[in-house]
Scaffold this motif. Sequence first.
Motif, PDB file in Angstrom:
ATOM      1  N   GLN A  71       0.799  -1.012   0.064  1.00 32.18           N
ATOM      2  CA  GLN A  71       0.077   0.017  -0.023  1.00 32.18           C
ATOM      3  C   GLN A  71       0.886   1.365   0.026  1.00 32.18           C
ATOM      4  O   GLN A  71       1.755   1.041   0.671  1.00 32.18           O
ATOM      5  CB  GLN A  71      -0.839   0.067   1.139  1.00 32.18           C
ATOM      6  N   VAL A  72       0.259   2.422  -0.678  1.00 30.56           N
ATOM      7  CA  VAL A  72       0.954   3.664  -0.521  1.00 30.56           C
ATOM      8  C   VAL A  72       0.092   4.377   0.906  1.00 30.56           C
ATOM      9  O   VAL A  72      -1.015   4.516   0.807  1.00 30.56           O
ATOM     10  CB  VAL A  72       0.945   4.388  -1.613  1.00 30.56           C
ATOM     11  N   PHE A  89      -2.614   7.857   6.016  1.00 32.14           N
ATOM     12  CA  PHE A  89      -3.573   7.041   5.287  1.00 32.14           C
ATOM     13  C   PHE A  89      -3.286   6.210   4.201  1.00 32.14           C
ATOM     14  O   PHE A  89      -2.359   6.565   3.424  1.00 32.14           O
ATOM     15  CB  PHE A  89      -4.799   8.152   4.750  1.00 32.14           C
ATOM     16  N   CYS A  90      -3.313   4.920   4.212  1.00 33.96           N
ATOM     17  CA  CYS A  90      -2.736   4.023   3.217  1.00 33.96           C
ATOM     18  C   CYS A  90      -3.875   3.368   2.564  1.00 33.96           C
ATOM     19  O   CYS A  90      -5.089   3.254   2.812  1.00 33.96           O
ATOM     20  CB  CYS A  90      -2.457   2.830   4.055  1.00 33.96           C
ATOM     21  N   THR A  91      -3.540   3.292   1.105  1.00 32.20           N
ATOM     22  CA  THR A  91      -4.678   2.527   0.210  1.00 32.20           C
ATOM     23  C   THR A  91      -3.613   1.762  -0.663  1.00 32.20           C
ATOM     24  O   THR A  91      -2.383   1.878  -0.708  1.00 32.20           O
ATOM     25  CB  THR A  91      -5.125   3.983  -0.663  1.00 32.20           C
ATOM     26  N   PRO A  92      -4.479   0.769  -1.126  1.00 32.65           N
ATOM     27  CA  PRO A  92      -3.593  -0.251  -1.926  1.00 32.65           C
ATOM     28  C   PRO A  92      -3.068   0.398  -3.177  1.00 32.65           C
ATOM     29  O   PRO A  92      -3.810   1.388  -3.915  1.00 32.65           O
ATOM     30  CB  PRO A  92      -4.560  -1.145  -2.390  1.00 32.65           C
ATOM     31  N   ALA A  97     -11.591   6.927  -0.064  1.00 32.79           N
ATOM     32  CA  ALA A  97     -10.978   8.136   0.351  1.00 32.79           C
ATOM     33  C   ALA A  97     -10.764   8.020   1.929  1.00 32.79           C
ATOM     34  O   ALA A  97     -11.509   7.279   2.631  1.00 32.79           O
ATOM     35  CB  ALA A  97     -11.951   9.289   0.109  1.00 32.79           C
ATOM     36  N   VAL A  98      -9.908   8.837   2.360  1.00 34.38           N
ATOM     37  CA  VAL A  98      -9.558   9.127   3.871  1.00 34.38           C
ATOM     38  C   VAL A  98     -11.024   9.379   4.303  1.00 34.38           C
ATOM     39  O   VAL A  98     -11.286   9.099   5.752  1.00 34.38           O
ATOM     40  CB  VAL A  98      -8.602  10.310   4.289  1.00 34.38           C
ATOM     41  N   THR A  99     -11.944  10.012   4.000  1.00 37.37           N
ATOM     42  CA  THR A  99     -13.382  10.209   4.323  1.00 37.37           C
ATOM     43  C   THR A  99     -14.500   8.917   4.491  1.00 37.37           C
ATOM     44  O   THR A  99     -15.318   8.984   5.177  1.00 37.37           O
ATOM     45  CB  THR A  99     -14.071  11.197   3.463  1.00 37.37           C
ATOM     46  N   GLY A 100     -13.747   7.963   3.926  1.00 41.10           N
ATOM     47  CA  GLY A 100     -14.548   6.563   4.045  1.00 41.10           C
ATOM     48  C   GLY A 100     -15.599   6.540   2.742  1.00 41.10           C
ATOM     49  O   GLY A 100     -16.026   5.356   2.392  1.00 41.10           O
TER      50      GLY A 100
END
Length: 115
Positions: A69-70, A84-87, A101-104
């Motif tokens: 994840q980045v 905040f991590c995302t694939p 998103a970080v907001t969900g």
Amino acid sequence: MLSTLLLVAVLSQAPPDATDLTPAFGNTLVSTYPDGRTAQTWLLPDGRYEGQGRRGGRSSGRWSVRDGQVCFGQRRPIPVPRSFCTPIVRGGVGTRWTARAVTGETIQVRLVAGR
């Protein structure tokens, strides 16, 4: 021959890493939110990022790779203690994917040419 094919199969399934982010350098990650507004993120090869949110606010910080994840750690305009991590999605300019998103919120992300 079979061992070579197995090795290629294993290597092709390796988890994403920082080299998979190379196509993003010099280009723009555009995130489209459910309300239609967009945010832009620019990754720099030295581990920094810059962004412009969907409301027009600018931000910047550091990115790193963890477990495929980045992860983004915001430093400006205000430091955020958690990242905040995302694939990581493999691909070049024109690649599109769905993310959170970080907001969900569910967002649509695309890599576009240029900055």
